[in-house]
Design an enzyme around this catalytic site. Structure first.
Site, PDB file in Angstrom:
ATOM      1  CG  HIS A  83      37.670  64.629  48.548  1.00 42.88           C
ATOM      2  ND1 HIS A  83      37.397  63.636  49.455  1.00 42.88           N
ATOM      3  CD2 HIS A  83      36.493  64.920  47.924  1.00 42.88           C
ATOM      4  CE1 HIS A  83      36.099  63.350  49.397  1.00 42.88           C
ATOM      5  NE2 HIS A  83      35.538  64.102  48.483  1.00 42.88           N
ATOM      6  NE  ARG A 106      37.648  74.595  40.530  1.00 43.63           N
ATOM      7  CZ  ARG A 106      36.642  74.799  41.361  1.00 43.63           C
ATOM      8  NH1 ARG A 106      35.488  74.173  41.179  1.00 43.63           N
ATOM      9  NH2 ARG A 106      36.764  75.592  42.390  1.00 43.63           N
ATOM     10  CG  HIS A 145      34.721  29.319  33.358  1.00 46.20           C
ATOM     11  ND1 HIS A 145      33.959  30.422  33.075  1.00 46.20           N
ATOM     12  CD2 HIS A 145      36.019  29.749  33.409  1.00 46.20           C
ATOM     13  CE1 HIS A 145      34.753  31.481  32.981  1.00 46.20           C
ATOM     14  NE2 HIS A 145      36.004  31.098  33.178  1.00 46.20           N
ATOM     15  CG  ASP A 149      36.435  68.497  50.151  1.00 44.77           C
ATOM     16  OD1 ASP A 149      35.675  68.732  51.124  1.00 44.77           O
ATOM     17  OD2 ASP A 149      36.116  68.709  48.974  1.00 44.77           O
ATOM     18  CG  HIS A 202      37.634  30.956  29.000  1.00 47.97           C
ATOM     19  ND1 HIS A 202      38.737  31.658  28.584  1.00 47.97           N
ATOM     20  CD2 HIS A 202      37.661  30.972  30.354  1.00 47.97           C
ATOM     21  CE1 HIS A 202      39.401  32.095  29.639  1.00 47.97           C
ATOM     22  NE2 HIS A 202      38.777  31.698  30.728  1.00 47.97           N
ATOM     23  CD  GLU A 246      32.500  58.491  40.692  1.00 49.50           C
ATOM     24  OE1 GLU A 246      32.162  57.313  40.987  1.00 49.50           O
ATOM     25  OE2 GLU A 246      32.178  59.480  41.385  1.00 49.50           O
TER      26      GLU A 246
HETATM   27  C1  TPP Z   1      37.029  41.977  36.155  1.00 50.51           C
HETATM   28  C2  TPP Z   1      37.343  40.535  35.990  1.00 50.51           C
HETATM   29  N1  TPP Z   1      37.489  39.761  37.079  1.00 50.51           N
HETATM   30  C3  TPP Z   1      37.796  38.456  36.956  1.00 50.51           C
HETATM   31  C4  TPP Z   1      37.975  37.895  35.731  1.00 50.51           C
HETATM   32  C5  TPP Z   1      38.368  36.426  35.591  1.00 50.51           C
HETATM   33  N2  TPP Z   1      37.218  35.654  35.110  1.00 50.51           N
HETATM   34  C6  TPP Z   1      37.035  35.384  33.818  1.00 50.51           C
HETATM   35  S1  TPP Z   1      35.612  34.584  33.514  1.00 50.51           S
HETATM   36  C7  TPP Z   1      35.216  34.556  35.157  1.00 50.51           C
HETATM   37  C8  TPP Z   1      33.932  33.933  35.623  1.00 50.51           C
HETATM   38  C9  TPP Z   1      32.803  34.452  34.827  1.00 50.51           C
HETATM   39  O1  TPP Z   1      31.637  33.774  35.100  1.00 50.51           O
HETATM   40  P1  TPP Z   1      30.467  33.812  34.044  1.00 50.51           P
HETATM   41  O2  TPP Z   1      30.276  35.174  33.551  1.00 50.51           O
HETATM   42  O3  TPP Z   1      29.309  33.135  34.659  1.00 50.51           O
HETATM   43  O4  TPP Z   1      31.059  33.018  32.837  1.00 50.51           O
HETATM   44  P2  TPP Z   1      30.770  31.503  32.441  1.00 50.51           P
HETATM   45  O5  TPP Z   1      31.344  30.676  33.532  1.00 50.51           O
HETATM   46  O6  TPP Z   1      29.310  31.356  32.328  1.00 50.51           O
HETATM   47  O7  TPP Z   1      31.512  31.354  31.145  1.00 50.51           O
HETATM   48  C10 TPP Z   1      36.197  35.166  35.910  1.00 50.51           C
HETATM   49  C11 TPP Z   1      36.164  35.310  37.368  1.00 50.51           C
HETATM   50  C12 TPP Z   1      37.821  38.748  34.608  1.00 50.51           C
HETATM   51  N3  TPP Z   1      37.974  38.304  33.365  1.00 50.51           N
HETATM   52  N4  TPP Z   1      37.468  40.033  34.771  1.00 50.51           N
END
Ligand code: TPP
Length: 663
Positions: free
Chosen positions: A473, A357, A265, A469, A30, A411
């Site tokens: 649950h 528990r 990206h 529950d 990236h 959580e």
């Molecule tokens: C939980 C999760 N969902 C999806 C992804 C896949 N993913 C990696 S980066 C990204 C987009 C992130 O956008 P942003 O934070 O704006 O990053 P930028 O484009 O500015 O580098 C996605 C969907 C991931 N790494 N983690």
């Protein structure tokens, strides 16, 4: 010290070059974040952060967490330039087998990487956890004469992180807790992965964080001086609030063909880098770092070294004046656990019939006394999970020494925060909720397992025995679902003494997390087995709870509240039956083959397992010839005892299964 904008600007350009070349060489990765945030990196690693590469684990270093882990080349470039043990050869091997530069940052793989990140939002939770730990460290170790802890937690997060629920949970908690040692930098570039961010978000993030209780700063992230001034304002703010810096950046800056768009990206810009590096002023030579930039960082390391040595002097003074505190801190940092921990837990009265528990609540107290760095918490369920450390108080802005954390109904945030406390490296965190909500925690539990963090989950209401529950649950697939996570120990103790063994095993483990699954309902003590055998048996994962008195014919395996049924069945079935209690399959698999064969002799293939949950996993123990008494459906809303009987969790079911094998 004034900011040397000229050389830092050059360093930013060269860091851009490293990211371009590494992503190009790997043909994956990236580029957007490392290019867009290069100036932020230059200010942080070239000037503002306190760290010392020769001692990456220095306990008073500022922690930097790259929550937007996809931008890993950002971190690697700056760690390389900063002088960590991350030579240029490793940058060249970005994303290759056994390199120190994995696709996303991995704790323990690369010096200077403070947290395993990549699943978006987790790093924000980790940073909040580190800020909690750092506040605790200040309260418990600093003295009037010597403030040995005064570091900051700095986190870089993008739109993706801030869209994730886990980050919202943790950030809201951080605001409520007034964690003014936390600086959260938002890489605000209007772009996510698929599209421009406006396609999926229209909130006012700055206002959201103001509402959470943060001081909010907005700055051009490309302006070295402006960003530095803002960072300093955040660092020295006296409002008692956590700090949120909105840094407006241009994603992919330096590759004009894609900059500012979603094409920047990932690696989309790679095809332009050979041409664009010239415009940036970079030579044709790949992985280029100028002599001047290396020299600047070498000089900066001297400044950092002096700061580090000054701190060491302060630390020595503190240590001499406070030998007991120093010994405690040392034990925390080196994760030293007394080998006789289990013996600190008194035996339960033989006639007691309590829920595990409740047993957990009882054993937690002496453990917390023996291990003063153990921290507890619950996601608004202390009344049910019963894991309050009774000799201690709440952790809150007025009492940073408190060892009980009220996480609220968060959580996922709780578990990301627990990871952060563990990453920080001094305290041993534990947290609680209903077992069925482990699904709300799973991404953080998975990362604790991957990063091998010593976190303890005390999750209660472990089966359909929850009762009224109802199926929402009542876990049925949850325990087995957790058992398949590598490095996670799942312990489901079968009586209060096994519970003692479970807590001792969990809090003694230093190379990974442990989840203890406890009953809501009372279950009897298995007095037939000596106390030490039950406790030690948990440490080994499985043990013979009832030995056959004639030639071995049948083995019954059981766990948790079903152990009682296995033992009752054995009594009725007669001489050739053995009962093996299996509180923790992972621990059992770690035993040598000799022990495993002693407990489960391979020659005996008539085997029945019983657990109030899905059956699939038990076939690894009973084999094709065996039978599993379990629950391959969701539960039902009725009193727990009734549900158990209705779904066949009885000695009678075990007896029938055994008879079907021996007939
Ligand atoms: C939980 C999760 N969902 C999806 C992804 C896949 N993913 C990696 S980066 C990204 C987009 C992130 O956008 P942003 O934070 O704006 O990053 P930028 O484009 O500015 O580098 C996605 C969907 C991931 N790494 N983690």
């Amino acid at each position: 010290m004034p900011l040397d904008t000229k050389i830092l600007s050059q360093a930013a350009t060269e860091a851009r070059g490293l990211a371009m070349d590494a992503v190009q060489a790997a043909a994956s990765g990236h580029l957007g974040l490392p290019l867009g945030c290069a100036e932020i990196g230059a200010v942080l690693f070239g000037h503002a952060l306190s760290y010392f590469p020769e001692d990456p684990g220095w306990i008073n270093r500022d922690r930097f967490v790259l929550s937007a882990g996809h931008g890993s080349m950002f971190l690697y470039s700056w760690l390389h330039l900063a002088g960590y043990d991350l030579p240029i050869g490793e940058i060249k091997r970005f994303r290759q087998l056994h390199s120190k530069t994995p696709g996303h940052p991995e704790f323990g793989e690369t010096p200077g990487v403070e947290a395993t990140t990549g699943p978006l939002g987790q790093g924000v939770g980790n940073a909040v956890g580190m800020a909690v730990a750092s506040k605790m460290a200040e309260a418990r170790f600093n003295t009037k004469e010597h403030a040995i802890f005064d570091h900051k937690i700095v986190c870089l997060a993008g739109d993706g992180c801030l869209q994730e629920g886990v980050a919202s949970e943790a950030a809201a908690f951080g605001g409520h807790q007034k964690l003014d040692n936390l600086i959260l930098i938002y890489d605000s570039n209007d772009v996510t992965l698929d599209a421009m961010a406006k396609m999926s978000q229209s909130e006012d993030t700055a206002e959201r964080f103001r509402a959470y209780g943060y001081d909010v700063h907005i700055v051009n992230g490309q302006d070295l001086e402006g960003f530095f001034a803002t960072f300093e304002a955040a660092k020295y703010a006296t409002t008692g609030k956590p700090q949120f810096i909105v840094a407006r950046t241009l994603i992919g800056k330096g590759i004009p063909e894609v900059a500012g768009t979603q094409k920047a990206h990932g690696e989309g810009g790679v095809k332009y880098v050979d041409a664009d590096r010239k415009t940036l002023g970079l030579p044709d030579e790949k992985f280029y770092v100028s002599k001047e930039v290396y020299e600047y960082f070498a000089g900066h390391r001297q400044v950092l070294k002096q700061r580090y040595l000054d701190w060491q002097e302060k630390y020595s003074g503190w240590k001499n004046a406070n030998p007991d505190l120093a010994a405690l801190l040392d034990r925390g940092v080196h994760r030293e656990i007394p080998p006789d921990l289990v013996s600190k837990i008194p035996a339960f009265p033989k006639d007691s019939k309590i829920a595990t528990r409740k047993a957990g609540s009882d054993v937690l107290q002496p453990i917390a006394e023996a291990l003063p760095l153990v921290i507890g918490g619950s996601a608004d369920l202390y009344g049910s999970t019963l894991n309050y450390i009774q000799a201690e108080k709440d952790f809150n802005p007025e009492n940073r020494s408190g060892r009980n954390i009220r996480f609220g109904i968060r959580e996922h945030g709780m578990c990301a925060i627990l990871n952060g406390i563990a990453y920080h490296g001094i305290f041993v965190p534990s947290g609680a909720t209903f077992l069925v909500f482990a699904d709300y925690c799973r991404p953080s539990i998975r990362l604790a397992s991957l990063a091998r963090l010593p976190v303890v989950y005390i999750f209660t209401h472990d089966s359909v025995g929850v009762g009224e529950d109802g199926p929402t649950h009542q876990p049925v697939e949850t325990v087995s679902g957790l058992r398949v996570i590598p490095h996670l120990d799942v312990i489901r103790p079968g009586d209060p003494e096994e519970t003692a063994g479970a807590f001792a095993a969990a809090f003694s483990r230093t190379d990974g997390p442990t989840l203890i699954a406890l009953t809501r309902q009372a279950i009897p003590l298995q007095n037939e087995v000596p106390v030490e055998v039950r406790r030690e048996g948990v440490r080994k994962g499985a043990y013979v709870a009832h030995k056959e008195t004639a030639k071995l014919e049948v083995i019954i395996l059981a766990t948790g509240s079903e152990l009682q049924h296995a033992l009752n069945a054995a009594k009725q079935l007669g001489d050739g039956v053995r009962v093996v209690s299996v509180p923790c399959t992972e621990r059992f698999w770690r035993q040598d083959e000799g022990y495993r064969d002693e407990v489960l002799p391979p020659s005996c293939r008539k085997r029945v397992a019983i657990e109030a949950g899905v059956t699939a996993l038990w076939y690894q123990f009973v084999g094709l010839d065996g039978k599993v008494v379990g629950i391959d459906r969701f539960g039902m809303s009725a009193p727990g005892g009734k549900v158990m009987t209705e779904l066949g969790m009885t000695a009678e079911s075990v007896i029938q299964a055994v008879k079907s094998l021996t007939a």
